[in-house]
Design an enzyme around this catalytic site. Structure first.
Site, PDB file in Angstrom:
ATOM      1  N   LYS A  99       0.694   7.310   7.930  1.00 29.76           N
ATOM      2  CA  LYS A  99       1.525   6.549   6.994  1.00 29.76           C
ATOM      3  C   LYS A  99       2.418   5.580   7.769  1.00 29.76           C
ATOM      4  O   LYS A  99       2.503   4.414   7.464  1.00 29.76           O
ATOM      5  CB  LYS A  99       2.355   7.529   6.156  1.00 29.76           C
ATOM      6  CG  LYS A  99       3.273   6.881   5.171  1.00 29.76           C
ATOM      7  CD  LYS A  99       4.021   7.915   4.355  1.00 29.76           C
ATOM      8  CE  LYS A  99       5.135   7.244   3.561  1.00 29.76           C
ATOM      9  NZ  LYS A  99       5.949   8.198   2.824  1.00 29.76           N
ATOM     10  N   GLU A 125       1.363  11.680  18.432  1.00 29.46           N
ATOM     11  CA  GLU A 125       0.085  12.371  18.620  1.00 29.46           C
ATOM     12  C   GLU A 125      -1.067  11.504  18.136  1.00 29.46           C
ATOM     13  O   GLU A 125      -2.116  11.397  18.790  1.00 29.46           O
ATOM     14  CB  GLU A 125       0.075  13.714  17.849  1.00 29.46           C
ATOM     15  CG  GLU A 125       1.093  14.735  18.324  1.00 29.46           C
ATOM     16  CD  GLU A 125       2.471  14.553  17.670  1.00 29.46           C
ATOM     17  OE1 GLU A 125       2.749  13.459  17.114  1.00 29.46           O
ATOM     18  OE2 GLU A 125       3.280  15.493  17.733  1.00 29.46           O
ATOM     19  N   GLY A 136       3.950  12.134   3.001  1.00 25.74           N
ATOM     20  CA  GLY A 136       2.814  12.496   3.849  1.00 25.74           C
ATOM     21  C   GLY A 136       2.086  13.749   3.363  1.00 25.74           C
ATOM     22  O   GLY A 136       0.867  13.785   3.252  1.00 25.74           O
ATOM     23  N   ARG A 137       2.856  14.795   3.051  1.00 26.44           N
ATOM     24  CA  ARG A 137       2.218  16.069   2.663  1.00 26.44           C
ATOM     25  C   ARG A 137       1.698  16.051   1.236  1.00 26.44           C
ATOM     26  O   ARG A 137       1.138  17.030   0.761  1.00 26.44           O
ATOM     27  CB  ARG A 137       3.198  17.224   2.896  1.00 26.44           C
ATOM     28  CG  ARG A 137       4.560  17.042   2.258  1.00 26.44           C
ATOM     29  CD  ARG A 137       5.582  18.013   2.857  1.00 26.44           C
ATOM     30  NE  ARG A 137       6.944  17.783   2.397  1.00 26.44           N
ATOM     31  CZ  ARG A 137       7.807  16.932   2.956  1.00 26.44           C
ATOM     32  NH1 ARG A 137       7.440  16.207   3.981  1.00 26.44           N
ATOM     33  NH2 ARG A 137       9.032  16.806   2.481  1.00 26.44           N
ATOM     34  N   LYS A 191      11.366  15.043  18.029  1.00 26.60           N
ATOM     35  CA  LYS A 191      10.695  13.811  18.467  1.00 26.60           C
ATOM     36  C   LYS A 191      11.616  13.008  19.391  1.00 26.60           C
ATOM     37  O   LYS A 191      11.193  12.497  20.422  1.00 26.60           O
ATOM     38  CB  LYS A 191      10.328  12.944  17.262  1.00 26.60           C
ATOM     39  CG  LYS A 191       9.269  13.532  16.347  1.00 26.60           C
ATOM     40  CD  LYS A 191       8.945  12.558  15.221  1.00 26.60           C
ATOM     41  CE  LYS A 191       8.123  13.209  14.125  1.00 26.60           C
ATOM     42  NZ  LYS A 191       7.959  12.364  12.947  1.00 26.60           N
ATOM     43  N   HIS A 221      -7.441  43.535   8.548  1.00 23.55           N
ATOM     44  CA  HIS A 221      -7.630  44.250   9.818  1.00 23.55           C
ATOM     45  C   HIS A 221      -6.680  43.714  10.884  1.00 23.55           C
ATOM     46  O   HIS A 221      -6.911  43.900  12.071  1.00 23.55           O
ATOM     47  CB  HIS A 221      -9.086  44.125  10.258  1.00 23.55           C
ATOM     48  CG  HIS A 221     -10.023  44.657   9.210  1.00 23.55           C
ATOM     49  ND1 HIS A 221     -10.347  45.986   9.126  1.00 23.55           N
ATOM     50  CD2 HIS A 221     -10.630  44.047   8.160  1.00 23.55           C
ATOM     51  CE1 HIS A 221     -11.156  46.172   8.084  1.00 23.55           C
ATOM     52  NE2 HIS A 221     -11.337  45.011   7.480  1.00 23.55           N
ATOM     53  N   GLU A 240       7.944  22.149   4.833  1.00 19.93           N
ATOM     54  CA  GLU A 240       8.540  20.846   5.126  1.00 19.93           C
ATOM     55  C   GLU A 240       9.315  20.347   3.896  1.00 19.93           C
ATOM     56  O   GLU A 240      10.297  19.638   4.013  1.00 19.93           O
ATOM     57  CB  GLU A 240       7.457  19.827   5.544  1.00 19.93           C
ATOM     58  CG  GLU A 240       7.980  18.773   6.498  1.00 19.93           C
ATOM     59  CD  GLU A 240       6.893  17.880   7.093  1.00 19.93           C
ATOM     60  OE1 GLU A 240       6.236  17.158   6.334  1.00 19.93           O
ATOM     61  OE2 GLU A 240       6.716  17.878   8.325  1.00 19.93           O
TER      62      GLU A 240
END
Ligand code: F6P
Length: 554
Positions: A212, A218, A273-274, A518, A390, A359
């Site tokens: 965005k 990254e 974004g999410r 950041k 398990h 978030e």
């Protein structure tokens, strides 16, 4: 009288006080007993809508609890908050933005105004553009630098530009169109790039740089690595446009990176974004499942939007899930929530919901900046069943914390193998059953005696065998994972998260907390590579920098 959602201290409302008193009365509430006394309990506390069946009868609630929780939603002004969300009010107050991901799934002909401009024609234009691109790739008309058709699409993005698209494209693999494989490159860890690149051929690979902001470290590093790799494999700068596209609201930065203007699909400030998998950020989804299935996904989410806006709170799935979360988090001290999909294809839903919920609701102040006076969002964790049984379910059954769980399970499998699916479904149900029923001391002792153990052994082992039970869960059942039902399922959790934030008065659409790491990352990096000589802000970080500098080999 409903209040303005962001300006109230929810804990001071009469309905909150009533819930606190009611909670005290439920100290001895037993789910076993509640089911024994009320044969209608399952019918009373379940509902079926938008292709999803929700059983919430295994919760520490009675009809009065539901009434009081719904009363809280009303008094906290949730109805107005929902209208505000869909009408494009500035529900993201700190950034002065609306959150209009719901516009992305509305039918043609609807109008949605942002700053007085109807955004729907632009939404349709972008969807048409996605359709064209997907058609070109699927029909072998989009060709790489050697004129071979594209076979692999790599989405380079992180957070919301990764988790939602990855969840959906992998959950809908049974709907994947033949000929195009989708891959995801998110982490800056060179090993993830290395492992992926080894599977690809540059001449038939299309990279979609999804960001965005187009300034996420990254993503930019991975995009640069992909470009260098493409050039090293024989691609040229002149043919780069055949292999690199972008989805971003920062057109200039994408162009500065070298992506042609016509290869950039837009994103908008009014989509978080999410919440962005419904936008062009969903391009890898459409590349995988085709545009008609992508539209089915949107239609499923739209059905949930309609349900959220119109169903009475007592029968409103997102509102009920939100209220149950508040019930446990604020009145029973629960600090986490397990998400347990019993379906291989839904295995990534926990990761997506982690970002979506944590978030959005990991907030400590309300919209007006005043501190919250009660706990906000829980830790979201979990993973696919039966594997979790398990591994970590032990803590759910006998740990000291109360952890509500959402089980998600389809009735039918796309890949029936003997009676595996019946066993998978049975395991899902028996886990929620075991959490609820537990095993009393009497039952534990009787079981040990029936195994022929002597009384001293029975007394020694019994405390370890007692399982308290009364642990709450929801079960969401889908007939099968389909684009429409998956759209509804994701929409359900989006609205659950929003409804909670509206009741707490917090902002579900900003994420200032992630910025500090950041910022500090810049200084740490400069010290690691030696371009900054001053000491780090603290001794621990400086010690670790020194350790790295003394031993780093590559
Ligand atoms: O750092 C957090 C975050 O901003 C998320 O909110 C977002 O989904 C992710 O980074 C990726 O952002 P972008 O799409 O701008 O690269």
């Amino acid at each position: 009288m409903p209040h303005s959602p962001s300006s109230i201290d929810v804990t001071r409302l009469a309905s909150w006080q009533a819930l606190a008193a009611h909670r005290d009365q439920l100290d001895d509430f037993s789910l076993r007993q509640a089911f024994a006394e009320d044969p209608q309990r399952f019918a009373t506390f379940s509902l079926n809508d938008c292709g999803l069946f929700l059983d919430y009868s295994k919760n520490l609630i009675d009809s009065r609890t539901r009434e009081l929780l719904v009363g809280l939603a009303r008094e906290a002004g949730l109805a107005q908050a929902i209208r505000d969300l869909f009408d494009g009010a500035l529900v993201n107050a700190s950034e002065r933005r609306p959150a209009l991901h719901t516009a992305l799934r509305r039918p043609i002909g609807d109008r949605v105004l942002v700053d007085g401009v109807d955004v729907m024609p632009e939404v349709q234009r972008v969807l048409n553009r996605m359709s064209e691109l997907v058609g070109k790739v699927h029909n072998g008309l989009w060709r790489g630098y050697t004129e071979k058709p594209i076979t692999d699409v790599v989405n380079i993005g992180i957070g919301g530009s990764f988790l939602g698209p990855q969840l959906v494209s992998e959950a809908l693999l049974p709907f994947a169109q033949r000929g195009v494989r989708c891959h995801y490159l998110a982490n800056i860890d060179g090993s993830s790039f290395h492992e992926l690149a080894a599977k690809l051929r540059a001449e038939t690979t299309l990279f979609i740089v999804s960001s965005k902001t187009f300034n996420t470290l990254e993503t930019l590093k991975n995009a640069q690595a992909a470009r260098s790799w493409y050039l090293a494999q024989g691609g040229s700068e002149a043919e780069l446009h055949r292999h690199f596209m972008a989805v971003s609201s920062n057109r200039e930065a994408a162009m500065a990176f070298g992506i042609r203007e016509e290869n950039i699909l837009p994103m908008w400030d009014w989509v978080g974004g999410r919440y962005s998998l419904w936008s062009a950020i969903g391009l890898p989804i459409a590349m995988s499942i085709g545009i008609s299935n992508f539209k089915e996904l949107l239609a499923g989410a739209y059905r949930m939007d309609e349900h959220f806006q119109s169903a009475p709170f007592e029968r409103n799935m997102p509102v009920l899930l939100a209220l149950l979360g508040i019930w446990y988090g604020n009145f029973w001290g629960a600090q986490s929530q397990a998400i347990l999909p019993y379906d291989h294809y839904l295995r990534n839903i926990t990761k997506h919901l982690q970002q979506l919920d944590m978030e959005s609701n990991g907030k400590r102040v309300r919209q007006d900046g005043s501190p919250v006076t009660t706990a906000s969002g829980p830790v979201i964790w979990g993973g696919v069943g039966c594997n979790g049984q398990h591994a970590y379910h032990q803590l759910l059954h006998q740990g000291t914390q109360l952890i509500p769980a959402d089980f998600i399970v389809p009735v039918s499998s796309y890949n029936p193998v003997a009676d595996h699916h019946q066993w998978l479904f049975a395991n899902c149900l028996s886990q929620s059953q075991a959490l609820m029923l537990g095993k009393s001391r009497d039952e534990a002792e009787a079981e040990l005696r029936s195994q022929g153990l002597g009384e001293d052994q029975v007394q020694r082992l019994a405390p370890h065998k007692v399982i308290p039970g009364n642990r709450p869960s929801n079960t969401l059942v889908l007939e099968r994972v389909s684009p429409g039902r998956l759209g509804a399922l994701i929409g359900l959790y989006e609205h659950k998260v929003f409804a909670q934030s509206a009741i707490w008065g917090t902002n579900a659409f900003d994420q200032w907390g992630v910025e500090l790491g950041k910022q500090l990352g810049q200084g740490v990096y400069a010290r690691l590579v030696g371009s900054a000589k001053d000491a780090a802000e603290d001794g621990s970080t400086q010690g670790l920098i020194d350790f790295f500098r003394g031993r780093h080999r590559g």
